[in-house]
Design a protein around this motif. Structure first.
Motif, PDB file in Angstrom:
ATOM      1  N   GLY A 129       0.572  19.328  -7.753  1.00  0.00           N
ATOM      2  CA  GLY A 129       0.676  20.076  -6.496  1.00  0.00           C
ATOM      3  C   GLY A 129       1.124  19.212  -5.340  1.00  0.00           C
ATOM      4  O   GLY A 129       1.464  19.695  -4.269  1.00  0.00           O
ATOM      5  N   TRP A 130       1.127  17.879  -5.530  1.00  0.00           N
ATOM      6  CA  TRP A 130       1.598  16.928  -4.515  1.00  0.00           C
ATOM      7  C   TRP A 130       2.376  15.829  -5.247  1.00  0.00           C
ATOM      8  O   TRP A 130       2.282  15.714  -6.484  1.00  0.00           O
ATOM      9  N   GLY A 131       3.116  15.026  -4.506  1.00  0.00           N
ATOM     10  CA  GLY A 131       3.869  13.927  -5.122  1.00  0.00           C
ATOM     11  C   GLY A 131       5.077  14.424  -5.903  1.00  0.00           C
ATOM     12  O   GLY A 131       5.299  15.625  -6.049  1.00  0.00           O
ATOM     13  N   ARG A 132       5.853  13.461  -6.418  1.00  0.00           N
ATOM     14  CA  ARG A 132       7.114  13.785  -7.063  1.00  0.00           C
ATOM     15  C   ARG A 132       6.945  14.068  -8.548  1.00  0.00           C
ATOM     16  O   ARG A 132       6.091  13.473  -9.221  1.00  0.00           O
ATOM     17  N   ALA A 133       7.796  14.954  -9.054  1.00  0.00           N
ATOM     18  CA  ALA A 133       7.877  15.186 -10.497  1.00  0.00           C
ATOM     19  C   ALA A 133       8.467  13.941 -11.160  1.00  0.00           C
ATOM     20  O   ALA A 133       9.204  13.185 -10.536  1.00  0.00           O
ATOM     21  N   GLU A 134       8.115  13.720 -12.416  1.00  0.00           N
ATOM     22  CA  GLU A 134       8.642  12.600 -13.219  1.00  0.00           C
ATOM     23  C   GLU A 134       8.484  11.271 -12.476  1.00  0.00           C
ATOM     24  O   GLU A 134       9.417  10.483 -12.359  1.00  0.00           O
ATOM     25  N   GLU A 135       7.283  11.051 -11.995  1.00  0.00           N
ATOM     26  CA  GLU A 135       6.974   9.879 -11.170  1.00  0.00           C
ATOM     27  C   GLU A 135       6.504   8.722 -12.051  1.00  0.00           C
ATOM     28  O   GLU A 135       6.030   8.917 -13.174  1.00  0.00           O
ATOM     29  N   SER A 136       6.656   7.521 -11.546  1.00  0.00           N
ATOM     30  CA  SER A 136       6.096   6.339 -12.206  1.00  0.00           C
ATOM     31  C   SER A 136       5.348   5.526 -11.159  1.00  0.00           C
ATOM     32  O   SER A 136       5.466   5.813  -9.973  1.00  0.00           O
ATOM     33  N   ARG A 137       4.575   4.514 -11.615  1.00  0.00           N
ATOM     34  CA  ARG A 137       3.688   3.843 -10.654  1.00  0.00           C
ATOM     35  C   ARG A 137       3.778   2.330 -10.773  1.00  0.00           C
ATOM     36  O   ARG A 137       2.787   1.631 -10.600  1.00  0.00           O
ATOM     37  N   ARG A 138       4.948   1.821 -11.048  1.00  0.00           N
ATOM     38  CA  ARG A 138       5.070   0.382 -11.277  1.00  0.00           C
ATOM     39  C   ARG A 138       4.881  -0.413  -9.986  1.00  0.00           C
ATOM     40  O   ARG A 138       4.284  -1.480  -9.992  1.00  0.00           O
ATOM     41  N   THR A 139       5.413   0.106  -8.886  1.00  0.00           N
ATOM     42  CA  THR A 139       5.318  -0.647  -7.631  1.00  0.00           C
ATOM     43  C   THR A 139       3.858  -0.752  -7.172  1.00  0.00           C
ATOM     44  O   THR A 139       3.411  -1.831  -6.768  1.00  0.00           O
ATOM     45  N   SER A 140       3.125   0.364  -7.286  1.00  0.00           N
ATOM     46  CA  SER A 140       1.702   0.327  -6.925  1.00  0.00           C
ATOM     47  C   SER A 140       0.945  -0.704  -7.752  1.00  0.00           C
ATOM     48  O   SER A 140       0.074  -1.409  -7.236  1.00  0.00           O
ATOM     49  N   ALA A 141       1.272  -0.784  -9.028  1.00  0.00           N
ATOM     50  CA  ALA A 141       0.606  -1.753  -9.912  1.00  0.00           C
ATOM     51  C   ALA A 141       0.908  -3.178  -9.443  1.00  0.00           C
ATOM     52  O   ALA A 141       0.036  -4.058  -9.463  1.00  0.00           O
ATOM     53  N   GLU A 142       2.149  -3.407  -9.015  1.00  0.00           N
ATOM     54  CA  GLU A 142       2.521  -4.739  -8.521  1.00  0.00           C
ATOM     55  C   GLU A 142       1.778  -5.068  -7.218  1.00  0.00           C
ATOM     56  O   GLU A 142       1.322  -6.188  -7.026  1.00  0.00           O
ATOM     57  N   ILE A 143       1.674  -4.064  -6.322  1.00  0.00           N
ATOM     58  CA  ILE A 143       0.957  -4.289  -5.064  1.00  0.00           C
ATOM     59  C   ILE A 143      -0.505  -4.622  -5.374  1.00  0.00           C
ATOM     60  O   ILE A 143      -1.088  -5.548  -4.796  1.00  0.00           O
ATOM     61  N   ALA A 144      -1.095  -3.904  -6.342  1.00  0.00           N
ATOM     62  CA  ALA A 144      -2.481  -4.163  -6.736  1.00  0.00           C
ATOM     63  C   ALA A 144      -2.627  -5.569  -7.304  1.00  0.00           C
ATOM     64  O   ALA A 144      -3.647  -6.230  -7.094  1.00  0.00           O
ATOM     65  N   ALA A 145      -1.597  -6.068  -8.006  1.00  0.00           N
ATOM     66  CA  ALA A 145      -1.658  -7.411  -8.584  1.00  0.00           C
ATOM     67  C   ALA A 145      -1.730  -8.478  -7.498  1.00  0.00           C
ATOM     68  O   ALA A 145      -2.232  -9.581  -7.722  1.00  0.00           O
ATOM     69  N   TYR A 146      -1.249  -8.137  -6.302  1.00  0.00           N
ATOM     70  CA  TYR A 146      -1.396  -9.055  -5.166  1.00  0.00           C
ATOM     71  C   TYR A 146      -2.745  -8.885  -4.476  1.00  0.00           C
ATOM     72  O   TYR A 146      -3.025  -9.557  -3.487  1.00  0.00           O
ATOM     73  N   GLY A 147      -3.546  -7.937  -4.966  1.00  0.00           N
ATOM     74  CA  GLY A 147      -4.833  -7.670  -4.322  1.00  0.00           C
ATOM     75  C   GLY A 147      -4.682  -6.903  -3.031  1.00  0.00           C
ATOM     76  O   GLY A 147      -5.560  -6.894  -2.178  1.00  0.00           O
ATOM     77  N   ARG A 148      -3.556  -6.230  -2.860  1.00  0.00           N
ATOM     78  CA  ARG A 148      -3.308  -5.446  -1.653  1.00  0.00           C
ATOM     79  C   ARG A 148      -3.321  -3.963  -2.000  1.00  0.00           C
ATOM     80  O   ARG A 148      -3.482  -3.588  -3.153  1.00  0.00           O
ATOM     81  N   GLY A 149      -3.066  -3.147  -0.976  1.00  0.00           N
ATOM     82  CA  GLY A 149      -3.082  -1.703  -1.206  1.00  0.00           C
ATOM     83  C   GLY A 149      -4.503  -1.200  -1.268  1.00  0.00           C
ATOM     84  O   GLY A 149      -5.457  -1.961  -1.099  1.00  0.00           O
ATOM     85  N   TRP A 150      -4.664   0.075  -1.468  1.00  0.00           N
ATOM     86  CA  TRP A 150      -5.982   0.675  -1.583  1.00  0.00           C
ATOM     87  C   TRP A 150      -6.115   1.175  -3.003  1.00  0.00           C
ATOM     88  O   TRP A 150      -5.335   2.005  -3.462  1.00  0.00           O
ATOM     89  N   SER A 151      -7.139   0.690  -3.703  1.00  0.00           N
ATOM     90  CA  SER A 151      -7.256   0.989  -5.129  1.00  0.00           C
ATOM     91  C   SER A 151      -7.356   2.487  -5.385  1.00  0.00           C
ATOM     92  O   SER A 151      -6.973   2.968  -6.440  1.00  0.00           O
ATOM     93  N   TRP A 152      -7.842   3.236  -4.410  1.00  0.00           N
ATOM     94  CA  TRP A 152      -8.080   4.671  -4.622  1.00  0.00           C
ATOM     95  C   TRP A 152      -6.891   5.528  -4.244  1.00  0.00           C
ATOM     96  O   TRP A 152      -6.914   6.730  -4.389  1.00  0.00           O
ATOM     97  N   PHE A 153      -5.830   4.914  -3.745  1.00  0.00           N
ATOM     98  CA  PHE A 153      -4.676   5.721  -3.330  1.00  0.00           C
ATOM     99  C   PHE A 153      -3.417   5.131  -3.944  1.00  0.00           C
ATOM    100  O   PHE A 153      -3.033   4.008  -3.640  1.00  0.00           O
ATOM    101  N   THR A 154      -2.807   5.873  -4.854  1.00  0.00           N
ATOM    102  CA  THR A 154      -1.625   5.375  -5.550  1.00  0.00           C
ATOM    103  C   THR A 154      -0.370   5.988  -4.957  1.00  0.00           C
ATOM    104  O   THR A 154      -0.317   7.187  -4.701  1.00  0.00           O
ATOM    105  N   LEU A 155       0.625   5.155  -4.737  1.00  0.00           N
ATOM    106  CA  LEU A 155       1.917   5.653  -4.269  1.00  0.00           C
ATOM    107  C   LEU A 155       2.916   5.543  -5.411  1.00  0.00           C
ATOM    108  O   LEU A 155       3.143   4.464  -5.946  1.00  0.00           O
ATOM    109  N   GLY A 156       3.500   6.659  -5.786  1.00  0.00           N
ATOM    110  CA  GLY A 156       4.495   6.652  -6.851  1.00  0.00           C
ATOM    111  C   GLY A 156       5.778   5.974  -6.410  1.00  0.00           C
ATOM    112  O   GLY A 156       6.074   5.894  -5.212  1.00  0.00           O
ATOM    113  N   ASP A 157       6.540   5.511  -7.375  1.00  0.00           N
ATOM    114  CA  ASP A 157       7.782   4.787  -7.067  1.00  0.00           C
ATOM    115  C   ASP A 157       8.800   5.659  -6.337  1.00  0.00           C
ATOM    116  O   ASP A 157       9.430   5.219  -5.377  1.00  0.00           O
ATOM    117  N   LEU A 158       8.984   6.889  -6.800  1.00  0.00           N
ATOM    118  CA  LEU A 158       9.972   7.766  -6.164  1.00  0.00           C
ATOM    119  C   LEU A 158       9.494   8.156  -4.767  1.00  0.00           C
ATOM    120  O   LEU A 158      10.270   8.165  -3.804  1.00  0.00           O
TER     121      LEU A 158
END
Ligand code: GDP
Ligand code: CA
Length: 353
Positions: free
Chosen positions: A93-122
């Motif tokens: 109901g929100w976000g893009r169809a056929e989404e992936s989450r590689r960038t969010s995973a990379e941001i998390a690997a730096y210990g940044r971002g908010w673990s509870w909120f994922t931003l899709g690549d598209l």
């Protein structure tokens, strides 16, 4: 041609508006076929479909907006834009169809971002483009218009305000690193805590410096019908109504103001709107929410309020309070069912004062 203005949150507002556009397109096609200028002759006489087409303006809640990883995120604007533009993830109901989450995973690997909120690549591309426009001096209205050039939502999307107004909640209990009494962003309460931590109030941070975005008050003033769709009455429509001038514009417009209950049979259908309603002391029922908005004959904003057929018992009390009411199916199960809800909202018996 009908001019309709919708005051929308995210998923509920977007889905309703998609049905509304489908209904208006079918009405416009029928009018064109019946008109003496319609059909083939219309083309010859120069009466374009554009001139006959209905116009929809969606005033969108931006109280859920926030800065995340240096980017300006506008969840409700994007939900409406993707839904109307055909890019939405139907399952979520929100976000893009056929989404992936590689960038969010990379941001998390730096210990940044908010673990509870994922931003899709598209989706991130939208936030990057928007933030770039804002950093170069564009208003949120202008950035929204720019993004919509790609998505062609078929309606004019206006943020409620160009100033940043963010809904925060005041916690009534400790939660992780937060203490009772702290203000946290609404999205953290909603997404991280699923609205399970009790809160005492909603605070619109930045409201004192906010005005309605360009075109917002005019869209309410010049409409034939203004619709409060089945959006969250507290943190979606309530936030829009809090922007200086908007409530007065609703009370002053010659348009009919018609609302559609987001509550069916005492339940919020999808999501946790009941937690918002109980915080402001309003019962989770179609009747209570209609009375909370109130009649324009009193000090409220509604001429009419549609409730679901299972809530038919609420109709007499609403009518007694000066709000025209009808009980019709309000489940937005698909676009056709939603178009039917829009048809009911625009029906003259409901919409005419
Ligand atoms: P959000 O910003 O994504 O939370 O979306 P909105 O504020 O626009 O709408 C959320 C509200 O829509 C929920 O709280 C529900 O009460 C309501 N809703 C969702 N699906 C339906 C439906 O099928 N019918 C009705 N009547 N309301 C719905
Ligand atoms: Ca929202």
């Amino acid at each position: 041609m009908t001019r309709v203005t919708v005051l929308a949150g995210g998923v509920g507002g977007a889905r309703f508006t998609r049905g509304l556009l489908q209904y208006l397109a079918s009405e416009d096609a029928r009018d064109a076929a019946n008109s003496p200028f319609g059909g083939a002759e219309g083309a010859l006489s120069g009466t374009s479909a554009e001139e006959q087409a209905s116009e929809v303006t969606v005033i969108v809640n931006t109280g859920d907006d926030m800065w995340l990883d240096g980017l300006r995120i506008c969840p409700d604007l994007d939900t409406v834009m993707y839904t109307l533009g055909g890019g939405i993830s139907e399952e979520q109901g929100w976000g893009r169809a056929e989404e992936s989450r590689r960038t969010s995973a990379e941001i998390a690997a730096y210990g940044r971002g908010w673990s509870w909120f994922t931003l899709g690549d598209l989706d991130l591309a939208t936030h990057i483009v928007r933030t770039d426009l804002l950093k170069n001096g564009a208003t949120l209205s202008a950035a929204t218009e720019f993004l919509c050039r790609r998505w062609q939502p078929g309606a004019r999307l206006l943020p409620m305000s160009d100033q940043f107004v963010e809904t925060h909640v005041r916690l009534a209990a400790d939660a992780d690193e937060h203490r009772a009494g702290d203000l946290i962003h609404f999205e953290e309460w909603w997404v991280r805590y699923r609205a399970t931590v009790p809160v005492t109030e909603f605070v619109q941070v930045g409201l004192a410096d906010a005005v309605a975005a360009p075109g917002v008050l005019e869209a309410i003033r010049d409409a034939d019908v203004v619709i409060l769709p089945p959006s969250n009455p507290v943190v979606s429509v309530g936030t829009i109504l809090a922007i200086p001038g908007i409530r007065d514009a609703l009370r002053a417009t010659s348009a009919r103001v018609v609302g559609i209950s987001p509550i069916i049979a005492g339940s919020a259908v999808r999501g946790m709107a009941d937690a918002c309603l109980s915080t402001i002391g309003v019962e989770t029922s179609a009747l209570a929410v209609g009375l909370h908005y109130g009649s324009r004959q009193g000090d409220g904003v509604l001429d009419a309020w549609l409730v679901d057929e299972t809530d038919a018992a609420a109709v007499p009390a609403l009518e007694a309070a000066g709000i025209r009411s009808a009980a019709v199916p309000l489940w937005m199960t698909d676009v056709a069912a939603t178009a039917q809800i829009a048809a009911e909202a625009l029906r003259s018996e409901v919409a005419t004062r």
